[in-house]
Each structure stands twice: as C-alpha cells, then as structure tokens.
Write a protein that holds these residues in place. Structure first.
Motif, PDB file in Angstrom:
ATOM      1  N   ILE A 137       0.845  -1.203   0.000  1.00 55.66           N
ATOM      2  CA  ILE A 137       0.000   0.000   0.000  1.00 55.66           C
ATOM      3  C   ILE A 137       0.874   1.244   0.000  1.00 55.66           C
ATOM      4  CG2 ILE A 137      -1.655   1.339   1.362  1.00 55.66           C
ATOM      5  CD1 ILE A 137      -2.841  -1.335   2.305  1.00 55.66           C
ATOM      6  N   TYR A 140       2.373   1.232  -3.722  1.00 57.14           N
ATOM      7  CA  TYR A 140       1.489   1.274  -4.888  1.00 57.14           C
ATOM      8  C   TYR A 140       0.090   1.821  -4.582  1.00 57.14           C
ATOM      9  CZ  TYR A 140       4.976  -2.133  -6.504  1.00 57.14           C
ATOM     10  OH  TYR A 140       6.136  -2.765  -6.851  1.00 57.14           O
ATOM     11  N   GLY A 141      -0.146   2.271  -3.364  1.00 57.47           N
ATOM     12  CA  GLY A 141      -1.515   2.573  -2.947  1.00 57.47           C
ATOM     13  C   GLY A 141      -1.854   4.040  -2.813  1.00 57.47           C
ATOM     14  N   LYS A 142      -1.433   4.869  -3.745  1.00 57.69           N
ATOM     15  CA  LYS A 142      -1.735   6.306  -3.669  1.00 57.69           C
ATOM     16  C   LYS A 142      -3.230   6.556  -3.558  1.00 57.69           C
ATOM     17  CE  LYS A 142      -1.846   8.734  -7.405  1.00 57.69           C
ATOM     18  NZ  LYS A 142      -1.522   9.481  -8.645  1.00 57.69           N
ATOM     19  N   ASN A 143      -4.014   5.919  -4.417  1.00 59.58           N
ATOM     20  CA  ASN A 143      -5.469   6.119  -4.390  1.00 59.58           C
ATOM     21  C   ASN A 143      -6.100   5.467  -3.167  1.00 59.58           C
ATOM     22  OD1 ASN A 143      -5.660   7.564  -6.881  1.00 59.58           O
ATOM     23  ND2 ASN A 143      -5.422   5.640  -7.987  1.00 59.58           N
ATOM     24  N   ILE A 144      -5.550   4.335  -2.746  1.00 65.53           N
ATOM     25  CA  ILE A 144      -6.061   3.664  -1.549  1.00 65.53           C
ATOM     26  C   ILE A 144      -5.925   4.592  -0.352  1.00 65.53           C
ATOM     27  CG2 ILE A 144      -5.666   1.762   0.075  1.00 65.53           C
ATOM     28  CD1 ILE A 144      -4.774   0.063  -2.330  1.00 65.53           C
ATOM     29  N   LYS A 145      -4.748   5.191  -0.194  1.00 63.82           N
ATOM     30  CA  LYS A 145      -4.513   6.074   0.952  1.00 63.82           C
ATOM     31  C   LYS A 145      -5.338   7.357   0.873  1.00 63.82           C
ATOM     32  CE  LYS A 145      -0.010   5.884   0.401  1.00 63.82           C
ATOM     33  NZ  LYS A 145       1.449   6.152   0.617  1.00 63.82           N
ATOM     34  N   LYS A 360      -2.142  -3.065  -7.079  1.00 67.87           N
ATOM     35  CA  LYS A 360      -2.191  -2.071  -8.154  1.00 67.87           C
ATOM     36  C   LYS A 360      -3.591  -2.004  -8.759  1.00 67.87           C
ATOM     37  CE  LYS A 360       2.668  -2.467  -9.590  1.00 67.87           C
ATOM     38  NZ  LYS A 360       3.576  -2.915 -10.682  1.00 67.87           N
ATOM     39  N   ASP A 363      -5.914  -0.308  -6.316  1.00 71.16           N
ATOM     40  CA  ASP A 363      -5.609   1.121  -6.317  1.00 71.16           C
ATOM     41  C   ASP A 363      -6.155   1.798  -7.566  1.00 71.16           C
ATOM     42  OD1 ASP A 363      -3.883   3.241  -4.856  1.00 71.16           O
ATOM     43  OD2 ASP A 363      -3.309   3.441  -6.968  1.00 71.16           O
TER      44      ASP A 363
END
Length: 516
Positions: A137, A140-145, A360, A363
């Motif tokens: 995360i 690769y988790g920019k949108n998740i965060k 990915k 995300d």
C-alpha cells in the motif's frame, strides 16, 4: 448481503493443518500444477500483457461477470483482465476454508465485514495465510490512501500490519417500525412519537379493529428470531447490542434497562397487542400479515418497501403507511440503529501469484474517475446531477451499473455515500423510506454501533454469536411467559459465565483507549 460467516471460527483440524502447510508452499497449489502441465507458449506476449497479468478474484457475491458491463469497464480503465468467481450463498465459509487451505491461487478474496468475519480474517493473518499489504500500500496505494481514512486502515491491522482493504459501511438507518397510516386516519389518531403513544395506538388497533379482522386482528407483528425490536429498544437506551452507559460499553444482557424492555414487551404480549404467534414468525410471515391487512405495525427495512407496497396495494388500493419516528421512552431516551463498521474486507492470500498487481488493481479502481464510473456510471448516460444530487437514468442505470456493489474493494469514503444515493432514487418509494429514516429524524436519534470499527477482539469475536443467541432465546421465553423476570439476575450471571464477562473486560479495555 451475505449471511455472517460464523462457522469460519472453528476450522476443522484437518483444514487448519492444510492451511499451515499451504502457507509454506509459496502458492504451489492445484492451479500451479495445471499451469506446469500446459505446453509452453511459442510466442512471447506483448509487453503490456506481461506487465499486467490476468488476476483471479473470489468475490462475496456476483452477477454473470463475463457479461457484466462493469467488468469490461474496469478492465479497460485498469488494464487488468480479472477472472471473477463468487462464493456460494450456501455455506460459503466451507468453500473458502478449503480454497485457502489448498492454496488455490486467488489474487483477491472478498469476505464479510462483521465480527465473525473479522475474526476469521485475523485468524488467517496470524496463521501466515495472507500477504502483509502494508509495504505494498505504501508503494502502490496512492489512491487507496487517499480514498480510505487512516482510521479505516488502522482498524484493519492485525499485530500492527495491514492484511486487508476494508470497505466501510455507509452510515445509515435501515430499519424501523412501519405503521398503517390509513388505520390511524380511520381512528383519528396521530403517528405515535413516544412509547406510551405507541401502546395506546396498539390498544386502539386491537379494540377498534380498523382493518376489520375481528379475532384475527394483529396490532403489531415481529419475527421470532429478532425479539429486540428496532426503535422500541432505542426508547430503553439499548439501540445496539452494546451501548455506552456512563463511559462503559454494556451488553444488553448486563444492562438493567433490558429487564424494563422485557417487561414492556411481555405486557404487550399478554394484552394481545403483540402477535401471539411471533415466536414462530419468519420474515416472509410478518410481511404477509402486513400486506394481507392483518397486522398494523411491523419492523421493515426501507429496501423492502417496493415489494411491500406492491403486495399491499394489490389487496388494499387505498392503503397508506409511514415510518414511526424514533420513539421517546419514559426518560426521554430515543434511538435508531445507524450502521457503521465494515461492509466487507478484501485480502490477498499468500498463494497469490501476483500480490503486487492485486494491490495495483485495487488502487486503480479507486482512481476518483474510475471509482465514480464503477459506482454510478457516466453523467448523461447513466445518471444526471442536479442541486448536488445524483439521479439515475433508467433503465440503463440498472442494466449497466446495477451490480456495482459486487465489485467494491474499498470505497471513496468521502464521495461514495453521495454517489450511493442515486441507487436509492431508482424507485421513489425507496427514496421516501430512506429519507424518512435518515433525513427526517432528529440528529440525536442516530446511534452508531460503537463496536463497528473496533479492532479484532479475540474473546468477543469468539463468543459474540453464541452470546447473542442466548440473549434472543431468553427474550423470547420471557415475552411469551415461558420464563419469569424474577430470574433475570440468574440469567445475567449465566451470560457472564458463558463469556459475557470476558468479552466485557476485553471490549472496555479497548474502549478506554478511544473514549476519553
């Protein structure tokens, strides 16, 4: 929604051994054996395909994924082709246990989000069956965060590590008491707003029989497996299974107000104001009694309104109904249960061949534009936007975005509750019911489940299901007169010894850290 997966807690010994063995197998399961047996390709795949392998996902529920427009849209937007499967409705936990134990190479698995499911998730994580997503995360988790709050991710941790992507529930009221408004009008009565007024209305329904049922008249009908009646429990300060009392979380069985509630419900039953057959009533039975004009009050979820409306109006074209607002008890207590916590959790098994790509993909789905497209489609095609609200364009919204909830693996927590309302506006009757419960109540009436976002609590998770059943069974017996309230203290002691005290101690040790 899937039924709670209670059986996951007690994995058979053989399955547990298989699980531990599988965790060290580096994903060499049946799927890998089949792949090894296949003939090698004579042509290298394009670079784009090599970079984005086909993923294998096991979802909670699902449509015909191969023909669903959402699957095709997500493939286009994320660049990942996904082979979707869905857990069976019947005994899903059995299949999942076997799939995890045999190292089936799923890249993404979504399960329920209730306490039992969280317990299973934590058990899998502790046994080493899941991938630690924390570094993935981070990388690769920019949108998740951006989409998930820090609180949400924190509550997903097991031993300080994130092993799943949680999907937050939309905080809303789902059920309350529905009453025949035309019966009230016929008797010149107002919709009740207090517990005393409800009792008086039920008495009038019995004595004056506005439905013309005679001896078959039923003022209020409830289900036998849910003796804790939404809205009424709120008037006794016990909206949820566990409620804050002077800074401590107290289960109903240890709450003195539970005795008062049982006394009230028992009195309704003795007076014939509560369905004399309620102990054996199923959900369909209650609805049938309402739509056949025999019952004047039932507990109903707003999602069931169209079905109820169609059946009721077929029998009584002039029938009318409304939700009873949050009732006030003798001390002014009031409350409607507002859902909170996790709708589902999504993890990556250790047997996954592509854990990085799984994150990915999740995300990429949470890219703001892609997520909105998945949830409610395109403006002008699937929905319209007016005065800050989204409205579905029918029938294409249902045809092409009707199954969107099956694809959720985390949500845009800021915007999804707004997008989601477009789904309620598919039917004016749905929206009116939802609005009555969620926009026309006093703010203080809404009571969130205080354990909705609690972390994994092993003792509570292990005992919750059987303790809840113990409370329901006792409540039914007291209401119908098979048990006397003189034995209430003895029941509370029995509850504590059966795991209630241990759960109480564990829950309040946690609650003290978050409730200052």
């Amino acid at each position: 929604m899937m039924k709670t997966m209670k059986k996951w807690i007690a994995l058979p010994a053989a399955v547990s051994l298989m699980l531990l063995s599988a965790c060290g197998s580096n994903g060499e399961g049946t799927g890998n054996a089949e792949k090894s047996a296949s003939a090698p390709s004579t042509q290298s795949p394009p670079a784009s395909e090599a970079a984005k392998p086909e993923l294998k996902a096991l979802m909670r529920l699902g449509p015909n994924f191969e023909k669903d427009p959402i699957a095709a849209m997500l493939e286009e937007k994320t660049g990942y082709k996904v082979n979707y499967e869905a857990l069976p409705v019947d005994k899903p936990e059995d299949k999942l246990n076997l799939l995890i134990a045999s190292s089936e190479p799923y890249d993404i698995v979504s399960t329920g989000g209730d306490s039992s499911s969280k317990a299973i998730y934590a058990d899998y994580a502790k046994k080493g069956a899941l991938v630690d997503l924390t570094p993935l995360i981070e990388k690769y988790g920019k949108n998740i965060k951006a989409a998930l709050s820090a609180e949400t991710l924190e509550m997903a941790k097991v031993d300080g590590k994130i092993y799943a992507i949680p999907t937050r529930s939309i905080e809303s009221v789902g059920t309350s008491l529905m009453i025949r408004k035309d019966w009230l009008d016929k008797l010149g009565l107002q919709v009740p707003t207090t517990l005393d007024e409800l009792t008086a209305v039920l008495q009038a329904f019995k004595e004056k029989d506005p439905g013309g049922n005679g001896a078959k008249n039923i003022p209020m009908a409830i289900k036998g497996d849910v003796p804790m009646v939404d809205n009424i429990v709120g008037a006794f300060g016990m909206v949820n299974d566990w409620n804050d009392v002077d800074g401590k979380l107290i289960p109903r069985a240890m709450n003195p107000s539970f005795k008062d509630y049982l006394s009230y419900m028992s009195d309704l039953y003795k007076k014939g104001l509560l369905d004399q057959e309620f102990a054996i009533n199923k959900d369909a039975t209650v609805k049938e009694k309402f739509t056949n004009g025999k019952a004047g009050v039932i507990v109903l979820h707003w999602a069931d309104i169209p079905q109820i409306d169609d059946a009721l109006k077929k029998n009584f074209p002039d029938a009318a109904y409304v939700y009873i607002p949050a009732l006030a008890g003798k001390d002014g207590q009031t409350g409607l249960a507002q859902s909170s916590g996790f709708d589902r959790i999504t993890f990556v098994p250790k047997s996954s061949k592509h854990p990085e790509d799984a994150i990915k993909w999740i995300d990429a789905k949470l890219d703001p534009d892609t997520f909105k497209n998945m949830a409610i489609g395109l403006e002008g095609t699937h929905h319209t936007f007016k005065d800050g609200n989204y409205y579905p364009i029918l029938p294409i919204f249902n045809d092409e975005r009707g199954s969107a909830s099956n694809y959720l693996t985390g949500i845009d927590e800021k915007n999804y509750p707004i997008y989601w309302q477009a789904r309620v506006r598919k039917d004016e009757r749905l929206y009116k019911g939802w609005e009555a419960l969620n926009k026309q109540q006093k703010p203080e009436a809404f009571k969130k489940n205080p354990l909705g976002l609690a972390p994994y609590l092993p003792d509570y998770s292990k005992e919750d299901a059987q303790l809840g059943q113990m409370v329901n069974d006792y409540a039914v017996k007291v209401i119908v007169g098979a048990e006397q309230l003189a034995g209430f203290d003895a029941f509370t002691d029995k509850y504590k010894k059966a795991g209630g005290q241990t759960s109480y101690d564990e829950i309040n040790a946690w609650y003290a850290t978050v409730h200052k």
